[in-house]
Design an enzyme around this catalytic site. Structure first.
Site, mmCIF file in Angstrom:
data_model
loop_
_atom_site.group_PDB
_atom_site.id
_atom_site.type_symbol
_atom_site.label_atom_id
_atom_site.label_comp_id
_atom_site.label_asym_id
_atom_site.label_seq_id
_atom_site.Cartn_x
_atom_site.Cartn_y
_atom_site.Cartn_z
ATOM 1 N N SER A 289 0.838 -1.203 0.000
ATOM 2 C CA SER A 289 0.000 0.000 0.000
ATOM 3 C C SER A 289 0.879 1.260 0.000
ATOM 4 C CB SER A 289 -0.955 -0.037 1.190
ATOM 5 O OG SER A 289 -1.960 0.936 1.070
ATOM 6 N N ASP B 35 -10.432 -3.195 -5.721
ATOM 7 C CA ASP B 35 -9.890 -2.451 -4.579
ATOM 8 C C ASP B 35 -10.705 -1.171 -4.402
ATOM 9 O OD1 ASP B 35 -8.415 -0.877 -2.800
ATOM 10 O OD2 ASP B 35 -6.494 -1.563 -3.556
ATOM 11 N N HIS C 70 -8.532 -4.389 -1.078
ATOM 12 C CA HIS C 70 -7.291 -3.686 -0.728
ATOM 13 C C HIS C 70 -6.540 -4.496 0.316
ATOM 14 C CE1 HIS C 70 -4.637 -0.196 -0.555
ATOM 15 N NE2 HIS C 70 -4.570 -0.399 0.758
#
Length: 438
Positions: free
Chosen positions: A213, A348, A379
């Site tokens: 991320s 996501d 995600h």
């Protein structure tokens, strides 16, 4: 005025149960329709879409990494919902999480900050026999004690990798700030300090760079900032990053895929984290943060407001636009020359589909880049399982290790070919790939 006779009343009364049964069936059908739509149950499972140039390396990787070519199968009942995948990751991280044992290191930075990271030694020998260290950068406000990091570290250790995990500045609950600064979206100082320490402490080790991320943005920016940062680096893997904060900020204010709600929740978490260091941020004379800035923080409902009032000021950016421009890896990633795997999920809810044009374009233009796009996964979820319960290891954990194993063997075979002067490098490496995948 119409008067119902006794016979009509009896007929009407006998029809009432049938009417109620019909209403019940209609309600059940409506609920089932909503469930099927919300859980995306009709969506078929599929192998990830792979975008790359047709090179010897990409052919080798596709033969050596079956995870990239076979279908990813999420849990049947809920795994096709990007929201539930994301929610489970956010709430639990992983299931049946192991507890790897590591050693915490503290590094003083030039501005007075103290970078911290944890080192986890390999639990076995790597399949190549080489000393390989994974240098790992977690997601926003995360550290080595998060469940998804612990799961990935434990799996990597068992595959013969030493792991070094950065603890984002200000993220550890029991660690006070020693300077008026916290981690930001693209600051690479602490990650660079950790990498430099690993290179000094283990002079024979080769590096695999992994970012999750926000950490994906940091590691790609770090490698692209200076070519020397890529020395002794075998490859890099980035999972679920957004590539450009400037382009992402507009999408984070949209209600599409409930992105505005996610923005609100993330902002709440960041507010708690920043306010937990209120005393440190205000007490230091060199701080760029004042009482007025922290007071504005209470009213913030989005990450953009927090970035504008607090985060950009840690590094003296004059505007939010400048902060997002300078801290996004999209302006540096084209300088990365080592093998680079970029992983994203189509469902996501945090990463708008328009942002996926960035890794797609990179993979089409750069021979070292491979972009893997899954249909499901949310995600940072990527849970696998049969019907209801997910497995402890995710597709993400497995594919990262499989890719890095393939790259390690690729480098070893290339060195062998160069030593022996083997002219048929192509067939030699592809035959090795077939043996590796078999």
């Amino acid at each position: 005025m119409t008067i119902l006779e006794d016979g009509d009343m009896q007929t009407f009364g006998s029809e009432l149960p049938a009417m109620f049964d019909g209403m019940k069936l209609a309600a059940v059908a409506a609920v089932l329709y909503v469930i099927v739509r919300c859980l995306n149950l009709k969506s078929p499972t599929a192998a990830p879409e792979i975008i790359s140039q047709d090179t010897l390396l990409s052919r080798y990787l596709l033969k050596s990494c079956p995870m990239l070519s076979k279908e990813y199968i999420p849990p049947l009942l809920w795994g096709k919902s990007g929201h539930l995948q994301t929610a489970l990751y956010g709430k639990m991280g992983r299931v049946n999480t192991p507890t790897p044992c590591g050693l915490r290191k503290f590094l003083p930075m030039q501005d007075g900050a103290t970078a911290t990271f944890d080192i986890f030694e390999a639990l076995g020998k790597h399949s190549t026999g080489d000393d390989v260290t994974m240098v790992i950068c977690p997601g926003i406000g995360n550290h080595s004690e998060k469940n998804y990091i612990r799961t990935f570290v434990d799996y990597s250790q068992r595959q013969g990798y030493r792991c070094a995990v950065l603890n984002h500045l200000g993220a550890l609950p029991d660690m006070e700030l020693t300077s008026p600064r916290m981690f930001t979206y693209g600051c690479t100082w602490e990650f660079g300090a950790m990498v430099a320490y690993i290179k000094r402490a283990f002079p024979q080790t080769l590096l695999v760079v992994v970012g999750f991320s926000l950490g994906g943005n940091i590691v790609c920016k770090f490698l692209g900032e200076n070519r020397s940062n890529q020395e002794r680096v075998l490859c890099c893997v980035s999972v679920c990053q957004g590539y450009s904060a400037l382009r992402a900020q507009e999408t984070f204010l949209q209600w599409d895929q409930c992105r505005r709600l996610y923005n609100f929740v993330l902002a709440g978490n960041m507010k708690k984290l920043i306010l937990s260091h209120r005393g440190s941020l205000l007490s230091m004379t060199s701080s760029n943060i004042g009482d007025a800035d922290l007071n504005k923080l209470y009213a913030a409902t989005s990450l953009m407001q927090i970035d504008d009032n607090i985060m950009r000021k840690f590094h003296g950016y004059s505007s939010l636009r400048e902060y997002y421009e300078k801290e996004s890896c999209v302006h540096y990633i084209h300088n990365v020359s080592v093998p680079l795997l970029l992983v994203n999920s189509l469902d996501d809810p945090l990463i708008h589909r328009s942002l996926l044009a960035i890794p797609c374009s990179l993979a089409e233009k750069m021979p070292n880049v491979m972009f893997a796009l899954t249909e499901h996964g949310g995600h940072m979820g990527f849970f696998e399982g049969a019907v209801l319960f997910p497995q402890p290891l995710t597709w993400m954990d497995k594919v990262i290790v499989e890719y890095t194993n393939a790259i390690c063997h690729w480098e070893r075979k290339q060195q062998a070919c160069q030593r022996t002067g083997n002219p048929d490098l192509h067939s030699y490496l592809l035959s090795s790939a077939l043996k590796l995948s078999g």
